[in-house]
Design a protein around this motif. Sequence first.
Motif, PDB file in Angstrom:
ATOM      1  N   ILE A  89      -4.278  14.510 -19.228  1.00  0.00           N
ATOM      2  CA  ILE A  89      -3.423  13.699 -18.435  1.00  0.00           C
ATOM      3  C   ILE A  89      -4.221  12.528 -17.982  1.00  0.00           C
ATOM      4  O   ILE A  89      -5.411  12.427 -17.655  1.00  0.00           O
ATOM      5  CB  ILE A  89      -2.816  14.542 -16.995  1.00  0.00           C
ATOM      6  N   SER A  90      -3.498  11.291 -18.078  1.00  0.00           N
ATOM      7  CA  SER A  90      -4.067  10.078 -17.474  1.00  0.00           C
ATOM      8  C   SER A  90      -3.001   9.102 -16.891  1.00  0.00           C
ATOM      9  O   SER A  90      -1.765   9.423 -17.021  1.00  0.00           O
ATOM     10  CB  SER A  90      -4.584   9.284 -18.626  1.00  0.00           C
ATOM     11  N   GLY A  91      -3.311   8.315 -15.993  1.00  0.00           N
ATOM     12  CA  GLY A  91      -2.417   7.474 -15.388  1.00  0.00           C
ATOM     13  C   GLY A  91      -2.941   5.929 -14.881  1.00  0.00           C
ATOM     14  O   GLY A  91      -4.065   5.859 -15.258  1.00  0.00           O
ATOM     15  N   GLN A  92      -1.899   5.155 -14.544  1.00  0.00           N
ATOM     16  CA  GLN A  92      -2.475   3.938 -14.130  1.00  0.00           C
ATOM     17  C   GLN A  92      -1.574   3.476 -13.050  1.00  0.00           C
ATOM     18  O   GLN A  92      -0.209   3.904 -12.871  1.00  0.00           O
ATOM     19  CB  GLN A  92      -2.527   2.819 -15.242  1.00  0.00           C
ATOM     20  N   VAL A  93      -2.131   2.524 -12.108  1.00  0.00           N
ATOM     21  CA  VAL A  93      -1.100   1.893 -10.868  1.00  0.00           C
ATOM     22  C   VAL A  93      -0.388   0.673 -11.738  1.00  0.00           C
ATOM     23  O   VAL A  93      -1.059  -0.080 -12.212  1.00  0.00           O
ATOM     24  CB  VAL A  93      -2.012   1.659  -9.966  1.00  0.00           C
ATOM     25  N   ILE A  94       0.879   0.896 -11.584  1.00  0.00           N
ATOM     26  CA  ILE A  94       1.655  -0.357 -11.860  1.00  0.00           C
ATOM     27  C   ILE A  94       1.690  -1.371 -10.876  1.00  0.00           C
ATOM     28  O   ILE A  94       1.430  -2.515 -11.108  1.00  0.00           O
ATOM     29  CB  ILE A  94       3.005   0.052 -12.560  1.00  0.00           C
ATOM     30  N   THR A  95       2.219  -0.836  -9.662  1.00  0.00           N
ATOM     31  CA  THR A  95       2.357  -1.837  -8.517  1.00  0.00           C
ATOM     32  C   THR A  95       2.271  -1.095  -7.371  1.00  0.00           C
ATOM     33  O   THR A  95       2.260   0.172  -7.353  1.00  0.00           O
ATOM     34  CB  THR A  95       3.823  -2.483  -8.473  1.00  0.00           C
ATOM     35  N   PHE A  96       2.108  -1.553  -6.129  1.00  0.00           N
ATOM     36  CA  PHE A  96       1.896  -1.022  -4.803  1.00  0.00           C
ATOM     37  C   PHE A  96       2.306  -1.958  -3.667  1.00  0.00           C
ATOM     38  O   PHE A  96       2.519  -3.240  -4.159  1.00  0.00           O
ATOM     39  CB  PHE A  96       0.605  -0.603  -4.648  1.00  0.00           C
ATOM     40  N   LYS A  97       3.054  -1.512  -2.827  1.00  0.00           N
ATOM     41  CA  LYS A  97       3.436  -2.445  -1.565  1.00  0.00           C
ATOM     42  C   LYS A  97       2.905  -1.578  -0.396  1.00  0.00           C
ATOM     43  O   LYS A  97       3.218  -0.572  -0.155  1.00  0.00           O
ATOM     44  CB  LYS A  97       4.950  -2.651  -1.817  1.00  0.00           C
ATOM     45  N   ALA A  98       2.207  -2.497   0.584  1.00  0.00           N
ATOM     46  CA  ALA A  98       1.582  -1.821   1.763  1.00  0.00           C
ATOM     47  C   ALA A  98       2.549  -2.375   2.860  1.00  0.00           C
ATOM     48  O   ALA A  98       3.093  -3.413   2.919  1.00  0.00           O
ATOM     49  CB  ALA A  98       0.162  -2.488   1.834  1.00  0.00           C
ATOM     50  N   SER A  99       2.516  -1.430   3.723  1.00  0.00           N
ATOM     51  CA  SER A  99       3.242  -1.451   5.142  1.00  0.00           C
ATOM     52  C   SER A  99       1.995  -1.050   5.923  1.00  0.00           C
ATOM     53  O   SER A  99       0.973  -0.751   5.680  1.00  0.00           O
ATOM     54  CB  SER A  99       4.413  -0.643   5.288  1.00  0.00           C
ATOM     55  N   ASP A 100       2.572  -1.040   7.487  1.00  0.00           N
ATOM     56  CA  ASP A 100       1.189  -0.721   8.629  1.00  0.00           C
ATOM     57  C   ASP A 100       0.830   0.518   8.392  1.00  0.00           C
ATOM     58  O   ASP A 100      -0.181   0.912   8.784  1.00  0.00           O
ATOM     59  CB  ASP A 100       2.134  -0.980   9.805  1.00  0.00           C
ATOM     60  N   ASP A 101       1.814   1.622   8.077  1.00  0.00           N
ATOM     61  CA  ASP A 101       1.300   3.082   7.906  1.00  0.00           C
ATOM     62  C   ASP A 101       1.464   3.705   6.758  1.00  0.00           C
ATOM     63  O   ASP A 101       1.381   4.974   6.371  1.00  0.00           O
ATOM     64  CB  ASP A 101       2.137   3.957   9.132  1.00  0.00           C
ATOM     65  N   ALA A 102       1.672   3.022   5.567  1.00  0.00           N
ATOM     66  CA  ALA A 102       1.912   3.740   4.254  1.00  0.00           C
ATOM     67  C   ALA A 102       1.589   2.714   3.113  1.00  0.00           C
ATOM     68  O   ALA A 102       1.964   1.258   3.254  1.00  0.00           O
ATOM     69  CB  ALA A 102       3.148   4.376   4.200  1.00  0.00           C
ATOM     70  N   VAL A 103       1.503   3.102   1.891  1.00  0.00           N
ATOM     71  CA  VAL A 103       1.294   2.210   0.727  1.00  0.00           C
ATOM     72  C   VAL A 103       2.229   2.788  -0.143  1.00  0.00           C
ATOM     73  O   VAL A 103       2.105   4.194  -0.621  1.00  0.00           O
ATOM     74  CB  VAL A 103       0.072   2.035   0.277  1.00  0.00           C
ATOM     75  N   ARG A 104       3.257   2.334  -0.673  1.00  0.00           N
ATOM     76  CA  ARG A 104       4.087   2.456  -1.873  1.00  0.00           C
ATOM     77  C   ARG A 104       3.503   2.260  -3.178  1.00  0.00           C
ATOM     78  O   ARG A 104       3.247   1.199  -3.311  1.00  0.00           O
ATOM     79  CB  ARG A 104       5.477   2.093  -1.537  1.00  0.00           C
TER      80      ARG A 104
END
Length: 132
Positions: A53-68
Amino acid sequence: MSTASARLPEGRYGRSSDERADRKLRIAATVLGAALLALVGYFAYHYVAQNEISGQVITFKASDDAVRVHLEVRKDAGASGYCTVRSQSADGAEVGRADFRFSGSATRIDKAVTLRTTARGTTAELLGCHTG
């Protein structure tokens, strides 16, 4: 006037002890080099072959109390496992870490996951994916 030769006559007294020591050192170096090469090959094979199993982060979006985080995971058809994601604040402190599980028969999974944080995260880093 003639000068005396400082060299010993060829083949008269056998091989010198330095030649025997050099030969033993060459043999020992060859054996140790082959063993080291075999050890590196063993670990490389198990790292590549056992990583189902392998993976990669495509995108992320941060808010004050979470990161999507949008993850793309590739795995063997029957394998199940998890990927560990962490987030850090602007000063480098870790503000969130979580494991996200993946299972099923799909070999490629695109999934958006939410990583809860204790403060505003500025990064989303995939630490690794493991079977189990």
